[in-house]
Design a protein around this motif. Sequence first.
Motif, PDB file in Angstrom:
ATOM      1  N   ASP A 177       0.831  -0.982  -0.046  1.00 17.88           N
ATOM      2  CA  ASP A 177       0.159   0.476  -0.097  1.00 17.88           C
ATOM      3  C   ASP A 177       0.698   1.179   0.128  1.00 17.88           C
ATOM      4  O   ASP A 177       1.944   1.480   0.964  1.00 17.88           O
ATOM      5  CB  ASP A 177      -0.626  -0.457   0.724  1.00 17.88           C
ATOM      6  CG  ASP A 177      -1.869   1.104   1.458  1.00 17.88           C
ATOM      7  OD1 ASP A 177      -1.954   1.592   0.150  1.00 17.88           O
ATOM      8  OD2 ASP A 177      -2.189   1.557   2.333  1.00 17.88           O
ATOM      9  N   PRO A 178       0.407   1.713  -1.131  1.00 16.74           N
ATOM     10  CA  PRO A 178       1.648   3.065  -0.935  1.00 16.74           C
ATOM     11  C   PRO A 178       1.230   4.583  -0.516  1.00 16.74           C
ATOM     12  O   PRO A 178       1.879   5.606   0.152  1.00 16.74           O
ATOM     13  CB  PRO A 178       1.941   3.862  -2.511  1.00 16.74           C
ATOM     14  CG  PRO A 178       0.374   2.951  -3.190  1.00 16.74           C
ATOM     15  CD  PRO A 178       0.092   2.092  -1.849  1.00 16.74           C
ATOM     16  N   GLY A 179      -0.712   4.334  -0.211  1.00 15.60           N
ATOM     17  CA  GLY A 179      -0.658   5.456   1.188  1.00 15.60           C
ATOM     18  C   GLY A 179      -1.585   6.142   0.899  1.00 15.60           C
ATOM     19  O   GLY A 179      -1.585   6.040  -0.953  1.00 15.60           O
ATOM     20  N   ARG A 180      -1.954   7.550   0.803  1.00 18.10           N
ATOM     21  CA  ARG A 180      -2.604   8.314   0.557  1.00 18.10           C
ATOM     22  C   ARG A 180      -2.787   9.628   0.875  1.00 18.10           C
ATOM     23  O   ARG A 180      -3.326   9.469   2.653  1.00 18.10           O
ATOM     24  CB  ARG A 180      -4.236   8.104   0.647  1.00 18.10           C
ATOM     25  CG  ARG A 180      -5.305   8.716  -0.419  1.00 18.10           C
ATOM     26  CD  ARG A 180      -6.962   8.215  -0.429  1.00 18.10           C
ATOM     27  NE  ARG A 180      -6.885   8.481   1.051  1.00 18.10           N
ATOM     28  CZ  ARG A 180      -7.115   7.204   1.892  1.00 18.10           C
ATOM     29  NH1 ARG A 180      -8.130   6.564   0.868  1.00 18.10           N
ATOM     30  NH2 ARG A 180      -7.890   7.555   2.705  1.00 18.10           N
ATOM     31  N   PRO A 181      -2.139  10.448   0.655  1.00 18.14           N
ATOM     32  CA  PRO A 181      -2.479  12.176   0.731  1.00 18.14           C
ATOM     33  C   PRO A 181      -3.735  12.554   1.421  1.00 18.14           C
ATOM     34  O   PRO A 181      -4.625  12.121   1.733  1.00 18.14           O
ATOM     35  CB  PRO A 181      -1.377  12.800   0.215  1.00 18.14           C
ATOM     36  CG  PRO A 181      -2.123  12.364  -1.475  1.00 18.14           C
ATOM     37  CD  PRO A 181      -2.043  10.691  -1.288  1.00 18.14           C
ATOM     38  N   ARG A 193      -3.849   8.179   4.416  1.00 19.40           N
ATOM     39  CA  ARG A 193      -3.023   6.498   5.189  1.00 19.40           C
ATOM     40  C   ARG A 193      -1.730   6.630   4.890  1.00 19.40           C
ATOM     41  O   ARG A 193      -1.131   6.968   4.080  1.00 19.40           O
ATOM     42  CB  ARG A 193      -4.035   5.315   4.603  1.00 19.40           C
ATOM     43  CG  ARG A 193      -4.399   4.900   3.027  1.00 19.40           C
ATOM     44  CD  ARG A 193      -4.690   3.595   3.320  1.00 19.40           C
ATOM     45  NE  ARG A 193      -3.925   3.412   2.351  1.00 19.40           N
ATOM     46  CZ  ARG A 193      -5.581   3.627   0.902  1.00 19.40           C
ATOM     47  NH1 ARG A 193      -6.746   4.495   0.756  1.00 19.40           N
ATOM     48  NH2 ARG A 193      -5.347   3.334  -0.234  1.00 19.40           N
ATOM     49  N   PRO A 194      -0.699   6.391   5.721  1.00 23.97           N
ATOM     50  CA  PRO A 194       0.520   6.059   5.647  1.00 23.97           C
ATOM     51  C   PRO A 194       0.525   4.619   4.587  1.00 23.97           C
ATOM     52  O   PRO A 194      -0.326   4.327   4.938  1.00 23.97           O
ATOM     53  CB  PRO A 194       1.169   5.521   6.998  1.00 23.97           C
ATOM     54  CG  PRO A 194       0.230   5.246   7.811  1.00 23.97           C
ATOM     55  CD  PRO A 194      -1.410   5.976   6.933  1.00 23.97           C
ATOM     56  N   ALA A 195       1.945   5.212   4.338  1.00 24.22           N
ATOM     57  CA  ALA A 195       2.189   3.653   3.044  1.00 24.22           C
ATOM     58  C   ALA A 195       2.527   2.418   4.486  1.00 24.22           C
ATOM     59  O   ALA A 195       2.481   2.437   6.056  1.00 24.22           O
ATOM     60  CB  ALA A 195       3.944   3.707   3.263  1.00 24.22           C
ATOM     61  N   GLY A 196       1.780   1.536   3.358  1.00 23.46           N
ATOM     62  CA  GLY A 196       2.206  -0.535   3.978  1.00 23.46           C
ATOM     63  C   GLY A 196       1.039   0.050   5.261  1.00 23.46           C
ATOM     64  O   GLY A 196       0.133  -1.074   5.966  1.00 23.46           O
ATOM     65  N   TYR A 197      -0.019   0.859   5.058  1.00 23.58           N
ATOM     66  CA  TYR A 197      -1.861   0.686   6.025  1.00 23.58           C
ATOM     67  C   TYR A 197      -2.313  -0.527   6.088  1.00 23.58           C
ATOM     68  O   TYR A 197      -2.690  -0.951   6.506  1.00 23.58           O
ATOM     69  CB  TYR A 197      -2.235   2.132   5.530  1.00 23.58           C
ATOM     70  CG  TYR A 197      -3.900   2.342   6.226  1.00 23.58           C
ATOM     71  CD1 TYR A 197      -3.473   2.793   7.595  1.00 23.58           C
ATOM     72  CD2 TYR A 197      -5.281   1.874   6.243  1.00 23.58           C
ATOM     73  CE1 TYR A 197      -5.047   3.034   8.757  1.00 23.58           C
ATOM     74  CE2 TYR A 197      -5.991   1.422   6.498  1.00 23.58           C
ATOM     75  CZ  TYR A 197      -6.153   1.946   7.567  1.00 23.58           C
ATOM     76  OH  TYR A 197      -7.407   2.135   8.694  1.00 23.58           O
TER      77      TYR A 197
END
Length: 222
Positions: A177-181, A193-197
């Motif tokens: 998961d690259p995350g989302r700003p 959400r942070p990367a790896g969420y």
Amino acid sequence: MPWGKHGKPPPPPDPTAEEDPVSITFTAAHRPPVGYAVTCGCDGATVRAPRFGDYRDALAAADRASAAGTRDALPGCDLPETCPEYPLHAEDVDPDGPVPWVNFSNVNAIGVLEALGFPVQPGPQDEACDALEDGLPLEADGPGVVIPIAVVDACGELPAEDFRGRVLTALGLAPEDPGRPDIRLGRTLLLGRPAGYLQRRLTELHALADWCAAHGRDVAWH
């Protein structure tokens, strides 16, 4: 996640939920309580609390304790410097003791339910749902903005083994998961959400499935 039913933040928190009051909780399927406890909500305090056979008696005891004003932390309280600032409450005592649960904000629940293979039906604002996943705000036709919403299988129940199989499949198929700003829609902020969420939360769901399997309980979400 928004503050839980006991008036204080339960673990594990979803970092987006303070801005999204709508959430979905995964936990063990309900079983009739074996009694009622007057507690601050901490697991350790609930385990050590005296038992009442009737909910009304427990509620009356909680009201009396809270009406007294300042109080000491209960034995077993996990947050002794914080809990005494909040009123006590009556809580069901589960026959299996403290039951784990995992909560997701509505925004993140969409992606998690999709990863678990549950159907997602976009609402009337199909483009809005796509825009949210892409991290793009979408302007409304009139004043304000469109907040993307999808219709998900937000309530359900599965045997623990079946649910665990879905989690393992999701972990095997889901890319990192690259995350989302963060997304700001007018005056509304949807925290990213942070990367790896996704992988981290799926791991928490796997632990929940293990607990349910060990106690002969289905996994339920609502």
